[in-house]
Design a protein around this motif. Structure first.
Motif, mmCIF file in Angstrom:
data_model
loop_
_atom_site.group_PDB
_atom_site.id
_atom_site.type_symbol
_atom_site.label_atom_id
_atom_site.label_comp_id
_atom_site.label_asym_id
_atom_site.label_seq_id
_atom_site.Cartn_x
_atom_site.Cartn_y
_atom_site.Cartn_z
ATOM 1 N N LYS A 217 0.826 -1.215 0.000
ATOM 2 C CA LYS A 217 0.000 0.000 0.000
ATOM 3 C C LYS A 217 0.855 1.257 0.000
ATOM 4 O O LYS A 217 0.537 2.246 -0.665
ATOM 5 N N GLU A 218 1.964 1.218 0.737
ATOM 6 C CA GLU A 218 2.815 2.402 0.869
ATOM 7 C C GLU A 218 3.842 2.521 -0.246
ATOM 8 O O GLU A 218 4.267 3.628 -0.577
ATOM 9 N N PHE A 219 4.238 1.396 -0.833
ATOM 10 C CA PHE A 219 5.415 1.408 -1.698
ATOM 11 C C PHE A 219 5.118 1.258 -3.179
ATOM 12 O O PHE A 219 5.806 1.839 -4.020
ATOM 13 N N ALA A 220 4.109 0.454 -3.527
ATOM 14 C CA ALA A 220 3.882 0.114 -4.937
ATOM 15 C C ALA A 220 2.865 1.035 -5.589
ATOM 16 O O ALA A 220 1.885 1.455 -4.970
ATOM 17 N N ASP A 221 3.083 1.334 -6.873
ATOM 18 C CA ASP A 221 2.116 2.116 -7.643
ATOM 19 C C ASP A 221 0.875 1.284 -7.969
ATOM 20 O O ASP A 221 -0.256 1.730 -7.801
ATOM 21 N N ARG A 222 1.108 0.074 -8.460
ATOM 22 C CA ARG A 222 0.013 -0.841 -8.796
ATOM 23 C C ARG A 222 0.269 -2.187 -8.155
ATOM 24 O O ARG A 222 1.418 -2.557 -7.896
ATOM 25 N N THR A 223 -0.810 -2.928 -7.927
ATOM 26 C CA THR A 223 -0.702 -4.244 -7.291
ATOM 27 C C THR A 223 -1.477 -5.276 -8.093
ATOM 28 O O THR A 223 -2.609 -5.024 -8.522
ATOM 29 N N LEU A 224 -0.854 -6.431 -8.284
ATOM 30 C CA LEU A 224 -1.493 -7.589 -8.911
ATOM 31 C C LEU A 224 -1.612 -8.680 -7.844
ATOM 32 O O LEU A 224 -0.627 -8.996 -7.180
ATOM 33 N N VAL A 225 -2.794 -9.227 -7.687
ATOM 34 C CA VAL A 225 -3.034 -10.272 -6.696
ATOM 35 C C VAL A 225 -3.103 -11.615 -7.406
ATOM 36 O O VAL A 225 -3.894 -11.788 -8.346
ATOM 37 N N LEU A 226 -2.265 -12.550 -6.971
ATOM 38 C CA LEU A 226 -2.217 -13.874 -7.587
ATOM 39 C C LEU A 226 -2.826 -14.930 -6.677
ATOM 40 O O LEU A 226 -2.582 -14.945 -5.468
ATOM 41 N N GLN A 227 -3.605 -15.814 -7.279
ATOM 42 C CA GLN A 227 -4.145 -16.978 -6.592
ATOM 43 C C GLN A 227 -4.039 -18.171 -7.527
ATOM 44 O O GLN A 227 -4.532 -18.144 -8.652
ATOM 45 N N ASN A 228 -3.355 -19.199 -7.074
ATOM 46 C CA ASN A 228 -3.193 -20.420 -7.864
ATOM 47 C C ASN A 228 -2.680 -20.139 -9.274
ATOM 48 O O ASN A 228 -3.165 -20.703 -10.260
ATOM 49 N N GLY A 229 -1.705 -19.251 -9.380
ATOM 50 C CA GLY A 229 -1.058 -18.995 -10.654
ATOM 51 C C GLY A 229 -1.791 -18.095 -11.607
ATOM 52 O O GLY A 229 -1.394 -17.954 -12.765
ATOM 53 N N ARG A 230 -2.860 -17.449 -11.157
ATOM 54 C CA ARG A 230 -3.622 -16.535 -12.006
ATOM 55 C C ARG A 230 -3.810 -15.195 -11.300
ATOM 56 O O ARG A 230 -3.922 -15.146 -10.073
ATOM 57 N N ILE A 231 -3.902 -14.134 -12.071
ATOM 58 C CA ILE A 231 -4.195 -12.816 -11.517
ATOM 59 C C ILE A 231 -5.703 -12.712 -11.291
ATOM 60 O O ILE A 231 -6.487 -12.842 -12.231
ATOM 61 N N VAL A 232 -6.096 -12.478 -10.042
ATOM 62 C CA VAL A 232 -7.525 -12.385 -9.731
ATOM 63 C C VAL A 232 -7.958 -10.943 -9.488
ATOM 64 O O VAL A 232 -9.163 -10.649 -9.487
ATOM 65 N N GLU A 233 -6.994 -10.053 -9.268
ATOM 66 C CA GLU A 233 -7.328 -8.641 -9.082
ATOM 67 C C GLU A 233 -6.095 -7.801 -9.369
ATOM 68 O O GLU A 233 -4.965 -8.215 -9.086
ATOM 69 N N GLU A 234 -6.296 -6.631 -9.921
ATOM 70 C CA GLU A 234 -5.195 -5.701 -10.157
ATOM 71 C C GLU A 234 -5.734 -4.287 -10.155
ATOM 72 O O GLU A 234 -6.901 -4.045 -10.439
ATOM 73 N N GLY A 235 -4.852 -3.355 -9.803
ATOM 74 C CA GLY A 235 -5.263 -1.961 -9.790
ATOM 75 C C GLY A 235 -4.316 -1.120 -8.969
ATOM 76 O O GLY A 235 -3.252 -1.579 -8.528
ATOM 77 N N ASP A 236 -4.693 0.144 -8.769
ATOM 78 C CA ASP A 236 -3.936 1.036 -7.915
ATOM 79 C C ASP A 236 -3.790 0.400 -6.523
ATOM 80 O O ASP A 236 -4.742 -0.168 -5.978
ATOM 81 N N SER A 237 -2.579 0.486 -5.959
ATOM 82 C CA SER A 237 -2.300 -0.233 -4.709
ATOM 83 C C SER A 237 -3.216 0.180 -3.568
ATOM 84 O O SER A 237 -3.682 -0.672 -2.796
ATOM 85 N N VAL A 238 -3.493 1.459 -3.439
ATOM 86 C CA VAL A 238 -4.379 1.918 -2.368
ATOM 87 C C VAL A 238 -5.784 1.353 -2.567
ATOM 88 O O VAL A 238 -6.430 0.904 -1.610
ATOM 89 N N ASP A 239 -6.261 1.352 -3.797
ATOM 90 C CA ASP A 239 -7.595 0.800 -4.073
ATOM 91 C C ASP A 239 -7.656 -0.687 -3.755
ATOM 92 O O ASP A 239 -8.628 -1.168 -3.152
ATOM 93 N N VAL A 240 -6.622 -1.427 -4.178
ATOM 94 C CA VAL A 240 -6.615 -2.875 -3.938
ATOM 95 C C VAL A 240 -6.603 -3.168 -2.441
ATOM 96 O O VAL A 240 -7.293 -4.081 -1.972
ATOM 97 N N CYS A 241 -5.834 -2.407 -1.674
ATOM 98 C CA CYS A 241 -5.715 -2.668 -0.242
ATOM 99 C C CYS A 241 -6.913 -2.151 0.554
ATOM 100 O O CYS A 241 -7.345 -2.801 1.516
ATOM 101 N N ASP A 242 -7.459 -1.007 0.158
ATOM 102 C CA ASP A 242 -8.553 -0.409 0.929
ATOM 103 C C ASP A 242 -9.933 -0.809 0.428
ATOM 104 O O ASP A 242 -10.893 -0.833 1.205
ATOM 105 N N ARG A 243 -10.047 -1.112 -0.860
ATOM 106 C CA ARG A 243 -11.345 -1.455 -1.441
ATOM 107 C C ARG A 243 -11.218 -2.699 -2.322
ATOM 108 O O ARG A 243 -11.509 -2.649 -3.536
ATOM 109 N N PRO A 244 -10.780 -3.818 -1.746
ATOM 110 C CA PRO A 244 -10.603 -5.032 -2.552
ATOM 111 C C PRO A 244 -11.924 -5.538 -3.117
ATOM 112 O O PRO A 244 -12.953 -5.517 -2.437
#
Length: 279
Positions: A217-244
């Motif tokens: 949340k503090e360091f990355a511009d964008r975040t990709l969330v991986l589950q079982n080898g696939r991306i299940v969510e991506e977006g601005d890091s603050v949005d991903v962490c605060d509004r998953p």
């Protein structure tokens, strides 16, 4: 994102052969695609076994790719080996989780830092010594650290040495594989501050692999969330962490530790109630 991304992952797949008679292959990464822009930090997060480290290793050529492409600065590097892979060193570097394991304990720090500076060149020794002193200064270590060995430094100092080695040739992209997970909170914050400062100065991009959403949340511009080898969510890091949006991301956020012990205890109790109720 302006211009050609420094890193493009297009339909990446990594599968390991099955063990035993007629065992099917194990899929670790399946159809993963994303980009990292110049001077951008993109985080890969997920539980252990989600595939995030495998992606980093595939970019570095340490893991065979079964499908898709990896492009560095527009050039396909998916299956480069040997000398062609080594020639990527000025543009592609890595920082690993265990700084002691990634540094040669038999070499003084100056020799370790000299190796990337001397690769493919015949520079005079005096010039190289000046560059080593500048690298040490840049990562907050004294010039005389060049004469000491890795075992003589703390974990945080060793990670600074590993960072100095990674930025020695001003790469375009650095793969950061859990670079702060072995550090205490204070040392971790100092290492992240150093990485941010170096990015501002050198313009390098980071592919930041971690399980720590507080860091993301503090360091990355964008975040990709991986589950079982696939991306299940991506977006601005603050949005991903605060509004998953994805249920898996919400579970990661809920499981992430927080500095307030009362809030942490309430979250544990809430998760216990959810598990006992089957929700």
């Amino acid at each position: 994102m302006m211009g050609t991304p420094v890193l493009q992952i297009d339909g990446l797949a990594v599968r390991y052969p099955g063990r035993g008679f007629r065992k099917p292959p194990t899929t670790v990464i399946e159809e993963v695609s994303f980009e990292v822009g110049r001077a951008e930090t993109v985080a890969l997060v997920g539980e252990s076994g989600s595939g995030k480290t495998t992606i980093g290793r595939a970019v570095l050529g340490l893991t065979p790719v079964s499908g898709g492409r990896v492009l560095l600065d527009g050039r396909d590097i998916t299956r480069l080996t040997g000398r062609a892979r080594r020639l990527l060193a000025p543009d592609l570097q890595a920082i690993f989780q265990n700084p002691y394991g990634s540094l040669n304990p038999a070499l003084p720090v100056g020799r370790t830092l000299a190796e990337p500076l001397l690769a493919g060149s015949s520079r005079p020794p005096g010039e190289v010594r000046q560059d080593i002193a500048e690298l040490l200064r840049r990562v907050g270590l004294p010039e005389d650290a060049a004469d000491r060995y890795p075992a003589q430094f703390s974990g945080g100092q060793r990670q600074r040495i590993a960072i100095a080695r990674a930025v020695a040739r001003k790469p375009k992209l650095i793969i950061c594989d859990e670079p702060t997970s072995a550090l205490d909170v204070t040392t971790q914050a100092a290492a992240l501050s150093l990485l941010s400062e170096l990015q501002s100065t050198l313009g390098c991009a980071y592919l930041f692999i971690t399980h720590d959403l507080a860091v993301v949340k503090e360091f990355a511009d964008r975040t990709l969330v991986l589950q079982n080898g696939r991306i299940v969510e991506e977006g601005d890091s603050v949005d991903v962490c605060d509004r998953p949006r994805h249920e898996y991301t919400r579970r990661l956020v809920a499981a992430a530790p927080v500095p307030d012990p009362d809030l942490q205890r309430q979250r544990r109790e809430q998760r216990s109630l959810q598990l006992s109720s089957g929700s």
